[in-house]
Write a protein that holds these residues in place. Sequence first.
Motif, PDB file in Angstrom:
ATOM      1  N   GLY A 299       0.841  -1.207   0.000  1.00  0.00           N
ATOM      2  CA  GLY A 299       0.000   0.000   0.000  1.00  0.00           C
ATOM      3  C   GLY A 299       0.871   1.250   0.000  1.00  0.00           C
ATOM      4  N   ASP A 300       1.942   1.239   0.791  1.00  0.00           N
ATOM      5  CA  ASP A 300       2.855   2.395   0.808  1.00  0.00           C
ATOM      6  C   ASP A 300       3.511   2.587  -0.564  1.00  0.00           C
ATOM      7  OD1 ASP A 300       2.321   2.885   3.458  1.00  0.00           O
ATOM      8  OD2 ASP A 300       4.183   2.005   4.218  1.00  0.00           O
ATOM      9  N   ASP A 301       3.917   1.476  -1.190  1.00  0.00           N
ATOM     10  CA  ASP A 301       4.523   1.574  -2.531  1.00  0.00           C
ATOM     11  C   ASP A 301       3.528   2.178  -3.520  1.00  0.00           C
ATOM     12  OD1 ASP A 301       6.829   0.389  -1.587  1.00  0.00           O
ATOM     13  OD2 ASP A 301       6.354  -1.609  -2.348  1.00  0.00           O
ATOM     14  N   LEU A 302       2.311   1.667  -3.482  1.00  0.00           N
ATOM     15  CA  LEU A 302       1.282   2.183  -4.384  1.00  0.00           C
ATOM     16  C   LEU A 302       1.031   3.665  -4.123  1.00  0.00           C
ATOM     17  CD1 LEU A 302      -0.940   1.600  -6.499  1.00  0.00           C
ATOM     18  CD2 LEU A 302      -2.454   1.028  -4.596  1.00  0.00           C
ATOM     19  N   GLY A 303       0.962   4.023  -2.854  1.00  0.00           N
ATOM     20  CA  GLY A 303       0.735   5.419  -2.482  1.00  0.00           C
ATOM     21  C   GLY A 303       1.833   6.324  -3.022  1.00  0.00           C
TER      22      GLY A 303
ATOM     23  N   ALA B 165       3.387   7.424   3.284  1.00  0.00           N
ATOM     24  CA  ALA B 165       3.283   6.091   3.881  1.00  0.00           C
ATOM     25  C   ALA B 165       2.295   6.076   5.047  1.00  0.00           C
ATOM     26  CB  ALA B 165       4.666   5.648   4.351  1.00  0.00           C
ATOM     27  N   GLY B 166       1.733   4.881   5.261  1.00  0.00           N
ATOM     28  CA  GLY B 166       0.885   4.681   6.439  1.00  0.00           C
ATOM     29  C   GLY B 166      -0.577   5.013   6.241  1.00  0.00           C
ATOM     30  N   GLN B 167      -0.996   5.272   4.993  1.00  0.00           N
ATOM     31  CA  GLN B 167      -2.394   5.671   4.778  1.00  0.00           C
ATOM     32  C   GLN B 167      -3.125   4.787   3.759  1.00  0.00           C
ATOM     33  OE1 GLN B 167      -2.555  10.333   5.057  1.00  0.00           O
ATOM     34  NE2 GLN B 167      -0.864   9.789   3.710  1.00  0.00           N
ATOM     35  N   THR B 168      -2.400   3.850   3.139  1.00  0.00           N
ATOM     36  CA  THR B 168      -3.004   3.026   2.091  1.00  0.00           C
ATOM     37  C   THR B 168      -2.847   1.555   2.462  1.00  0.00           C
ATOM     38  OG1 THR B 168      -2.253   4.695   0.507  1.00  0.00           O
ATOM     39  CG2 THR B 168      -3.012   2.609  -0.420  1.00  0.00           C
ATOM     40  N   ALA B 169      -3.895   0.782   2.275  1.00  0.00           N
ATOM     41  CA  ALA B 169      -3.803  -0.669   2.506  1.00  0.00           C
ATOM     42  C   ALA B 169      -4.449  -1.396   1.344  1.00  0.00           C
ATOM     43  CB  ALA B 169      -4.489  -1.055   3.813  1.00  0.00           C
ATOM     44  N   ILE B 170      -3.987  -2.631   1.118  1.00  0.00           N
ATOM     45  CA  ILE B 170      -4.507  -3.424   0.006  1.00  0.00           C
ATOM     46  C   ILE B 170      -5.246  -4.636   0.549  1.00  0.00           C
ATOM     47  CG2 ILE B 170      -3.821  -4.703  -2.068  1.00  0.00           C
ATOM     48  CD1 ILE B 170      -1.743  -2.617  -2.503  1.00  0.00           C
ATOM     49  N   GLY B 171      -6.360  -4.962  -0.104  1.00  0.00           N
ATOM     50  CA  GLY B 171      -7.154  -6.120   0.305  1.00  0.00           C
ATOM     51  C   GLY B 171      -8.594  -5.910  -0.125  1.00  0.00           C
ATOM     52  N   ASP B 172      -9.433  -6.911   0.048  1.00  0.00           N
ATOM     53  CA  ASP B 172     -10.856  -6.779  -0.291  1.00  0.00           C
ATOM     54  C   ASP B 172     -11.053  -6.372  -1.763  1.00  0.00           C
ATOM     55  OD1 ASP B 172     -11.634  -7.307   2.439  1.00  0.00           O
ATOM     56  OD2 ASP B 172     -11.260  -5.219   2.948  1.00  0.00           O
ATOM     57  N   SER B 173     -12.294  -6.089  -2.123  1.00  0.00           N
ATOM     58  CA  SER B 173     -12.581  -5.568  -3.465  1.00  0.00           C
ATOM     59  C   SER B 173     -12.903  -4.085  -3.320  1.00  0.00           C
ATOM     60  CB  SER B 173     -13.779  -6.296  -4.075  1.00  0.00           C
ATOM     61  OG  SER B 173     -14.926  -6.040  -3.285  1.00  0.00           O
ATOM     62  N   THR B 174     -12.945  -3.387  -4.428  1.00  0.00           N
ATOM     63  CA  THR B 174     -13.318  -1.972  -4.381  1.00  0.00           C
ATOM     64  C   THR B 174     -14.681  -1.809  -3.734  1.00  0.00           C
ATOM     65  OG1 THR B 174     -12.027  -1.563  -6.374  1.00  0.00           O
ATOM     66  CG2 THR B 174     -13.680   0.072  -5.805  1.00  0.00           C
ATOM     67  N   THR B 175     -15.602  -2.690  -4.083  1.00  0.00           N
ATOM     68  CA  THR B 175     -16.964  -2.596  -3.537  1.00  0.00           C
ATOM     69  C   THR B 175     -16.942  -2.693  -2.010  1.00  0.00           C
ATOM     70  OG1 THR B 175     -17.827  -3.567  -5.567  1.00  0.00           O
ATOM     71  CG2 THR B 175     -19.259  -3.655  -3.636  1.00  0.00           C
ATOM     72  N   VAL B 176     -16.159  -3.623  -1.487  1.00  0.00           N
ATOM     73  CA  VAL B 176     -16.095  -3.786  -0.025  1.00  0.00           C
ATOM     74  C   VAL B 176     -15.421  -2.574   0.622  1.00  0.00           C
ATOM     75  CG1 VAL B 176     -15.111  -5.195   1.831  1.00  0.00           C
ATOM     76  CG2 VAL B 176     -16.249  -6.293  -0.109  1.00  0.00           C
ATOM     77  N   TRP B 177     -14.358  -2.070   0.001  1.00  0.00           N
ATOM     78  CA  TRP B 177     -13.724  -0.838   0.515  1.00  0.00           C
ATOM     79  C   TRP B 177     -14.726   0.321   0.500  1.00  0.00           C
ATOM     80  CZ3 TRP B 177      -9.701  -0.138   3.427  1.00  0.00           C
ATOM     81  CH2 TRP B 177      -8.551  -0.910   3.301  1.00  0.00           C
ATOM     82  N   LEU B 178     -15.497   0.416  -0.574  1.00  0.00           N
ATOM     83  CA  LEU B 178     -16.496   1.497  -0.643  1.00  0.00           C
ATOM     84  C   LEU B 178     -17.440   1.396   0.547  1.00  0.00           C
ATOM     85  CD1 LEU B 178     -17.347   1.504  -4.464  1.00  0.00           C
ATOM     86  CD2 LEU B 178     -16.529   3.487  -3.168  1.00  0.00           C
TER      87      LEU B 178
ATOM     88  N   GLY C  73      -7.466   0.820  -0.323  1.00  0.00           N
ATOM     89  CA  GLY C  73      -8.207   1.868   0.374  1.00  0.00           C
ATOM     90  C   GLY C  73      -7.207   2.837   0.972  1.00  0.00           C
ATOM     91  N   TYR C  74      -7.560   4.124   0.936  1.00  0.00           N
ATOM     92  CA  TYR C  74      -6.725   5.184   1.525  1.00  0.00           C
ATOM     93  C   TYR C  74      -7.571   5.913   2.555  1.00  0.00           C
ATOM     94  CZ  TYR C  74      -4.915  10.051   1.684  1.00  0.00           C
ATOM     95  OH  TYR C  74      -4.478  11.295   2.080  1.00  0.00           O
ATOM     96  N   VAL C  75      -6.991   6.118   3.710  1.00  0.00           N
ATOM     97  CA  VAL C  75      -7.634   6.956   4.721  1.00  0.00           C
ATOM     98  C   VAL C  75      -6.594   7.971   5.178  1.00  0.00           C
ATOM     99  CG1 VAL C  75      -8.785   7.043   6.968  1.00  0.00           C
ATOM    100  CG2 VAL C  75      -9.088   5.028   5.490  1.00  0.00           C
ATOM    101  N   ASN C  76      -6.904   9.238   5.027  1.00  0.00           N
ATOM    102  CA  ASN C  76      -5.986  10.297   5.432  1.00  0.00           C
ATOM    103  C   ASN C  76      -5.628  10.114   6.912  1.00  0.00           C
ATOM    104  OD1 ASN C  76      -5.045  12.945   6.378  1.00  0.00           O
ATOM    105  ND2 ASN C  76      -5.625  13.637   4.332  1.00  0.00           N
TER     106      ASN C  76
END
Length: 401
Positions: free
Chosen positions: A74-78, A86-99, A242-245
């Motif tokens: 997630g940090d690399d993608l960010g 760094a520290g605000q993005t995580a990977i997992g689930d589908s877009t729909t579930v993150w939404l 998903g990103y959360v500020n």
Amino acid sequence: MTTAAELDAADPLARFRDRFVGAESDLVYFDGNSLGRPVAATANRLDVFVREEWGGRLIRGWDERWMDLPTTLGDDLGRVCLGAAAGQTAIGDSTTVWLYKLMRAAVDHVLRTDPDRTEIVIDTDNFPTDRYVAEGIAAERGLSLRWIEVDTAAGVTADQLRDAVGERTALVVLCHVAYRSAWLASGAELTRIAHDAGALVLWDLCHSAGSVPVGLDEWDADLAVGCTYKYLNGGPGAPAFGYVNGRLHGELTQPIQGWMGHTDPFAMGPGYTPAVGIRRFISGTPPILGMVAMQSMLELIEEAGIDAIRDKSVALTSYAVELADATLPQVTLASPRDPALRGGHVTLHHERMREVTARLWQRDVIPDYRDPGGLRIGLSPLSTSFDEVERGMVAVAEALR
Ligand SMILES: *Cc1c(COP(=O)(O)O)cnc(C)c1O
């Protein structure tokens, strides 16, 4: 008019095309915005992963690397694609579930502080899953949706958003690049308008991540989601992000509180205490195979640079528009003509495009079709050549005839 051969010869990113599976064939791929081609290195990477890491490390892999992969990747993608520290993005689930998780967390937070904010603002041409999730959350929480009516060949403007938000707004849900028209919204300006009205904003980056630079931190965005199987070439069903500020980590509580978002998953204690930071937005066991597959593309994007990728994307879509203007007089452009307002694809409108798409697929020319009458030409910058665009546009003209 410059020829495709001249454009390819002058393209500083042309060398990347050979790094994708299938790029050597005559097939024309205009759907890299729905499912990116595999990066050739991914095959070996998965093979090594199965044999050495999964096969060799077995359960130890979780402690050694996999537990942290959702956040390290997630940090690399960010860093590479999202303009997120760094520290605000995580990977997992589908877009729909993150939404679901992030919209729910956002409205719950706003309602706790201001119960009169009972509206979610969203546009009528937002992607279906975004609209459906918003509808479900509104029903669950007794909220209402305020719809922004948009032109399907364009997208949400600053004036439209300003008219829609106010003291009732809890959350604004927007796409950065519209899936139908490729309208490129102004992230900074629309975020500011939502904030000035006292609302939070969630950006859907499915059609931007990997093709258009995004500046989540610079915009001061609150939340974002996006998928990794489009311009991030992670493969069918690859996990989303998903990103959360960071300023909201301590404020938001997500609704699917599972053991992997717990502060100490292996304590296996009686009650839920969320982890500190972005980890609290993770729910269950992370999908490691899907993350391994997307790493090769992230490396290519970092090597090429997202700004150079955007330059090529603009050149590719502009070339497609130029060819459409010159050879398809019966067709109308259902995307912004100004490249500054356009993401990585171009939609051409004609009432017979559904049939045209079916005919093209039979000929190994693969765009996709979106109602009403839209032929969508997705041009993934690192894997698409100008020659491919030209051959595809010739095929579209023949199929229309
Ligand atoms: C592709 C896309 C999605 C897909 O969501 P999934 O949960 O992966 O099916 C969501 N939103 C937008 C804008 C998309 O383009």
